[in-house]
Design a protein around this motif. Sequence first.
Motif, PDB file in Angstrom:
ATOM      1  N   PRO A 294     -15.165  -8.484  31.076  1.00 40.36           N
ATOM      2  CA  PRO A 294     -15.909  -7.913  29.939  1.00 40.36           C
ATOM      3  C   PRO A 294     -15.155  -6.763  29.275  1.00 40.36           C
ATOM      4  CG  PRO A 294     -17.368  -8.296  31.803  1.00 40.36           C
ATOM      5  CD  PRO A 294     -15.977  -8.505  32.308  1.00 40.36           C
ATOM      6  N   GLU A 295     -14.550  -5.898  30.092  1.00 39.37           N
ATOM      7  CA  GLU A 295     -13.800  -4.783  29.523  1.00 39.37           C
ATOM      8  C   GLU A 295     -12.566  -5.274  28.766  1.00 39.37           C
ATOM      9  OE1 GLU A 295     -14.104  -1.289  32.697  1.00 39.37           O
ATOM     10  OE2 GLU A 295     -13.983  -3.274  33.621  1.00 39.37           O
ATOM     11  N   SER A 296     -11.950  -6.347  29.269  1.00 40.86           N
ATOM     12  CA  SER A 296     -10.791  -6.906  28.582  1.00 40.86           C
ATOM     13  C   SER A 296     -11.175  -7.435  27.205  1.00 40.86           C
ATOM     14  CB  SER A 296     -10.170  -8.020  29.430  1.00 40.86           C
ATOM     15  OG  SER A 296      -9.049  -8.585  28.784  1.00 40.86           O
ATOM     16  N   LEU A 297     -12.293  -8.192  27.122  1.00 42.61           N
ATOM     17  CA  LEU A 297     -12.750  -8.729  25.836  1.00 42.61           C
ATOM     18  C   LEU A 297     -13.084  -7.605  24.861  1.00 42.61           C
ATOM     19  CD1 LEU A 297     -15.056 -11.657  27.031  1.00 42.61           C
ATOM     20  CD2 LEU A 297     -12.877 -11.854  25.822  1.00 42.61           C
ATOM     21  N   GLU A 298     -13.731  -6.563  25.364  1.00 43.70           N
ATOM     22  CA  GLU A 298     -14.089  -5.440  24.494  1.00 43.70           C
ATOM     23  C   GLU A 298     -12.844  -4.779  23.903  1.00 43.70           C
ATOM     24  OE1 GLU A 298     -16.462  -1.142  24.738  1.00 43.70           O
ATOM     25  OE2 GLU A 298     -16.306  -2.428  26.500  1.00 43.70           O
ATOM     26  N   SER A 299     -11.821  -4.576  24.725  1.00 46.69           N
ATOM     27  CA  SER A 299     -10.600  -3.932  24.241  1.00 46.69           C
ATOM     28  C   SER A 299      -9.867  -4.805  23.236  1.00 46.69           C
ATOM     29  CB  SER A 299      -9.682  -3.601  25.429  1.00 46.69           C
ATOM     30  OG  SER A 299     -10.264  -2.635  26.259  1.00 46.69           O
ATOM     31  N   TYR A 300      -9.819  -6.142  23.476  1.00 46.16           N
ATOM     32  CA  TYR A 300      -9.150  -7.030  22.514  1.00 46.16           C
ATOM     33  C   TYR A 300      -9.872  -7.038  21.167  1.00 46.16           C
ATOM     34  CZ  TYR A 300      -5.769  -9.077  25.742  1.00 46.16           C
ATOM     35  OH  TYR A 300      -4.710  -9.274  26.586  1.00 46.16           O
TER      36      TYR A 300
END
Length: 737
Positions: free
Chosen positions: A106-112
């Motif tokens: 989830p954190e990866s998707l938010e940053s992208y």
Amino acid sequence: MYRSAIFLKISLFFILLILPGTVACYAQSYKIDSLSLLLKSHPKQDDKRAELLLLLATEGMKFDPKQGLPHADEVLSFQNAIKNKNYVASAHRTKAGIFLYLSRFPESLESYNRAITVDKILKNEVGIGAALGNIGIVYMTQGKFPEALKYFLQALKKQEELKNELYVGIMLTNAGIVYTEMGDYKEAMSHYQRALSVFKKYKHFVGQANTLGNIGIVHSKMNNLDEAIKYSKLAIQIGDSIGNTRISARENGNLSGYYSKQRQPDQALKYGSIAIQKNEKINNIKSLGFNYQNFSDAYYQKKNYALSKSYALNALKIGQEVNVTDLKRDASLGLSEVYTALNMPDSAFRYYKMYKEYGDSISNDQKKNEITRMGMQYEFDKTEAVYREKQILAEGQLKQQQLQLALNRAELQRGLQQTALQKALLENEKLVSEEKQKQLIISQNNEKLQSNKLNLLSQQQRFDQLEIRQLWLYGILAIVSLLTVLIYLLNLSRIRKLKFASTLQLREAEQNNLKLEHQYQLSESELRAIRSQMNPHFIFNVLNSIESYIMDNDKRTASRLVQKFASLSRLILENSIKSLIPADKEWKALRLYTELEAMRYNNSFTYSFEHAPEISLSTILLPPMLIQPLIENAILHGIIGQAITDAHISVTMVQSEQTLIIKVSDNGIGLNRTSNKTLVNVVKEKSIGLKSIRERIKLLNLQYPGSASFSVDEGPEQRGTIAVISLPVLGVGSGEI
């Protein structure tokens, strides 16, 4: 019983900074240490510090993904002060990539998504394409293939528009992964082969390794395990050659699974151990879960049910933490089979139910994936057909409009021609009357014109003369100005060259002084060592011993002493002119010296010289005459005159990584006891002692920082002395001989 999942190599690509000539010019030039020094020297929160932080994050990720996270966070902490917002987008992409490696999806998707928002404002199409592809990878890693395919197609279209051939290859690889998961192995293999040719063209080794590994996975799914193992090992060779821990970890994990499927548990455990070690180093939790499952399978085949159960429980725990259904399904089945083998039917049934639940979930996902793929294909075909119909209709309408427009133009042209003809007749009449009037006016003005021409001619001549003079004046001024500027620039260049030459000469002089001082110290130390090794006391005693044997008519012993003394003298003289010598010559000199001393003291002690079998003395360099004083001190300080019946001196040499360890030990009276103080004092006056050795160790550390050391300690049970010298491993060609 083969349940271990195979890791698909998802092609990650990070565009940390989009501006050319910024990060690219540093990325291959600096390593972590040098970048850290630059960062300390630039505390101001600006674009320069952001650039250095992102470079540090990139380098840190090569060893441990967590190392890059604080640097990216620091960039975002002062993003309002950054002028070039490309750095902000790069920081978001860097964080997203790190979160992906750490399975924090989830954190990866938010940053992208945050990176895409910034890139859209900047109209940075390259950054948008990179983020779209990596969002697809996040979904791919979670097994959400429809979502992954959606973003891969968007990224592929974007990269084709940008004509980024390398990134097109990466998207082809990711599309191949989707086809692999969909079970379309023929299409997957086609995409992988196309991607592999692109990576080979651009010498993209990470892409080659990932694609080779994925080809191996396709062969594995087709039960062609020998080919799978071959491609996986090719991927490991590339990963190890470029020092990529993640590639090596994944491929060793895959090999563990392949060998487990071939019923070779020992090989599975061998490669699985390597995979676990590397994944623990990079903190790849998801991969560790699959590694544990491979271990459980291997131990099950070896009928070690306790270890099989332990690793399966760990795999299930990780599967639940990172929510990977494949891992939870395989671990549940493994536990069910282990408990069945342990005759625990209740536990076996409970985990079998879990296996069925996870299996049904995966089956439903696969059906959804197939329906989604078919729907996407239908929509694509439908859209393509509508587009073609519209194109044909538009072409027909365009032709009709062109014909009508041509007719309208013809009629308009005809009307215009008639109007133009009428206007021409009227104009002709006007021109005739005007011509008559003009003839009258011309006749009246001819005389005036003649007089005006004469006046203008005279004025023009005067004006031309003034203009020529003015041009000459401007030309002279321009030449003078140009010469002045050239002279100034030449003088300025000459002054700079003189200053630069002066600075270079000063630096060279300082370097030469330091070099001469170091050489002087080294020569002084070596000279003192030579004097110690060939001290007059030793030479006198040897010659007395030779004379004694001659007087006793023991010619053979006297001859041996003469030969050994001559050999030792020649070796010492040969070695004394060199800073470093081959270890075999130094070893021979030490043995000759010890043998002479033993003969001179009537073999009152024994000795041994040993070195590790992997050490090739002829290829290693040693400082001459550094070890001999330790042997001399062991003989004279610790053994001679002490009435020790089992006196022995041992000299050993071993190698540890890049360090050569030489140990001289004896079983004499030790450091703190003596029974013949007079003898000890005499020896200390003649010997070079510990001070000289420490001086040479200090000089060696100046030349090879931190690589040499020297210590003297009490022997076991406070008997004897152990002297240890650590030296850098220098091969022939490494130092001056």
